[in-house]
Design an enzyme around this catalytic site. Structure first.
Site, short mmCIF file in Angstrom:
data_model
loop_
_atom_site.label_atom_id
_atom_site.label_comp_id
_atom_site.label_asym_id
_atom_site.label_seq_id
_atom_site.Cartn_x
_atom_site.Cartn_y
_atom_site.Cartn_z
N GLU A 145 45.17 45.58 42.38
CA GLU A 145 45.78 44.43 41.71
C GLU A 145 45.72 44.66 40.19
O GLU A 145 44.71 45.11 39.65
CB GLU A 145 45.05 43.14 42.07
CG GLU A 145 45.62 41.90 41.38
CD GLU A 145 44.83 40.63 41.67
OE1 GLU A 145 45.43 39.54 41.58
OE2 GLU A 145 43.62 40.73 41.96
N LYS A 219 52.39 36.80 44.29
CA LYS A 219 51.14 36.18 44.75
C LYS A 219 51.37 34.70 45.04
O LYS A 219 51.80 33.94 44.17
CB LYS A 219 50.07 36.36 43.68
CG LYS A 219 48.67 35.97 44.09
CD LYS A 219 47.70 36.35 42.97
CE LYS A 219 46.26 36.12 43.33
NZ LYS A 219 45.35 36.58 42.25
N CYS A 260 45.03 39.66 46.50
CA CYS A 260 43.71 39.12 46.14
C CYS A 260 43.42 37.76 46.78
O CYS A 260 43.02 37.68 47.92
CB CYS A 260 43.58 39.07 44.63
SG CYS A 260 41.86 38.96 44.07
#
Length: 387
Positions: A145, A219, A260
């Site tokens: 990331e 995300k 994440c």
């Protein structure tokens, strides 16, 4: 570096962004596998004489598994536990044939990279790591990331790129595209800050072996947390949340993408499993507070609950940076077992994935046939609205 290996496969397909019997020769004798770096004591060894695909001289392939008697009554309606109903697991496109047996396996490379404030250096460094992973046999490479930028709200606007414009407007993705094409591999390109109009996103791009962009995942769950005395980070100060789950068919299987904090939300992983994913890839940068407690735990949970592979890739730890990453990039198998992992230093993990183990574990524990659709249901809103 600790590298652990279980057997792997490969696959073919197109972007979907809504978006095996007894053998006389053992697998170890045929493939000479390396021992796992971590082998849980509770997990029986992978059988060497069962669950291979056999090809006979008629050209037909035969996949043999044990037959389970139905335990749940049909009135429990397990197929209704997913709406729309779960898709079947697609056949992996790439295999390795040895004598009369076909092994559904391939190698993945997890590039745990050091990240600096020098963007040009970060891009060149990432390319070198991708090339090394490919030279060591990886057909799929996963990056961390935010690998081209420091991880901070102050940095995101400065390092952001216009991915849709491409070229000089996005040197990071231009490098990923060229590397995938020249090396003829699939790259799940970690994530970088993306600028689109007046909005910023934390975005992962997936490139096929032809160098073409196959999928782009923004995300979905932003990292907004406050643990007094430990860590406070509010991604939503600068970033906008993505609006779509991303699952993509590649030369190495059907892959669901998360970034994440997306790892914490089991519903997303369940949707990917219901869409037929073989593997979930999560570039991530857990911190020194949540990393030791939750990083491996969540990966193993997502893998065990959905009976598929989970791969994560973190930046290497830099104790001098404003945000200190936990590291420990990892590959987890469909029984929840850690197959390969490392510590916090910069390194490249090369490990094998064997998709036949997904079918094996789903035969061992036939959870899909035991769900209680009469009591609960997971709704994939995107798929439902597209039908």
């Amino acid at each position: 570096m600790k590298a652990a290996i279980s057997s792997l496969t490969t696959t073919t397909s197109k972007n979907l962004n809504l978006h095996y019997s007894s053998a006389t020769l053992s697998r170890s004798a045929l493939l000479n596998p390396k021992p796992l770096s971590r082998s849980p004591s509770f997990l029986p060894p992978i059988p060497t004489k069962i669950h291979h695909t056999r090809i006979d001289f008629s050209g037909k392939s035969h996949f043999h598994t044990n037959n389970f008697s139905p335990v749940m009554a049909s009135s429990y309606k397990p197929e209704q536990a997913r709406a729309p109903p779960a898709l079947p697991l697609p056949a992996p496109p790439v295999t390795k044939a040895i004598y009369f047996y076909v092994y559904i396996l391939f190698e993945i490379g997890l590039c745990q990279l050091s990240v600096t404030p020098d963007k040009e250096r970060n891009i060149a460094h990432a390319r070198k790591a991708i090339e090394e992973a490919a030279q060591r046999g990886a057909q799929l490479v996963l990056l961390p990331e935010i690998w081209n930028s420091p991880y901070s709200n102050d940095s995101f606007p400065i390092y952001a790129e216009d991915i849709d414009a491409g070229g000089d407007a996005s040197p990071s993705t231009a490098m990923l595209s060229e590397a995938a094409r020249l090396l003829k591999i699939t790259i799940v390109g970690g994530s970088i800050p993306e600028r689109s109009g007046d909005k910023l996103y934390n975005t992962c791009c997936v490139f096929g072996a032809d160098g073409k962009l196959k999928a782009k995942h923004r995300k979905i769950h932003l990292f907004d947390i406050d643990i007094p005395g430990k860590i406070t980070f509010i991604e939503s100060k600068t970033l906008t949340a993505g609006q779509s789950p991303t699952i993509v068919d590649t030369d190495v299987g059907r892959i669901g993408i998360g970034i994440c904090y997306d790892l914490r939300f089991q519903e997303l992983a369940m949707i990917y499993a219901a869409r037929g994913a073989h593997l979930l890839c999560y570039p991530g940068a857990f911190n020194m507070t949540t990393g030791p407690l939750h990083w491996e735990l969540l990966q193993r949970a997502r893998a065990a609950d959905n009976q598929l592979y989970v791969a994560t890739c973190s930046p290497a730890r830099d104790t001098e940076s404003g945000y200190v990453a936990w590291g420990h990039s990892t590959l987890v198998g469909p029984f929840g077992e850690v197959l390969a992992t490392t510590e916090h230093e910069e390194t490249i993990i090369i490990a094998e994935i064997d998709y036949s183990l997904v079918e094996l574990r789903r035969t061992n524990l036939p959870l899909q046939k035991q769900r209680r659709g009469d009591l609960y249901q997971l709704v994939d809103v995107q798929r439902l609205n597209s039908e």
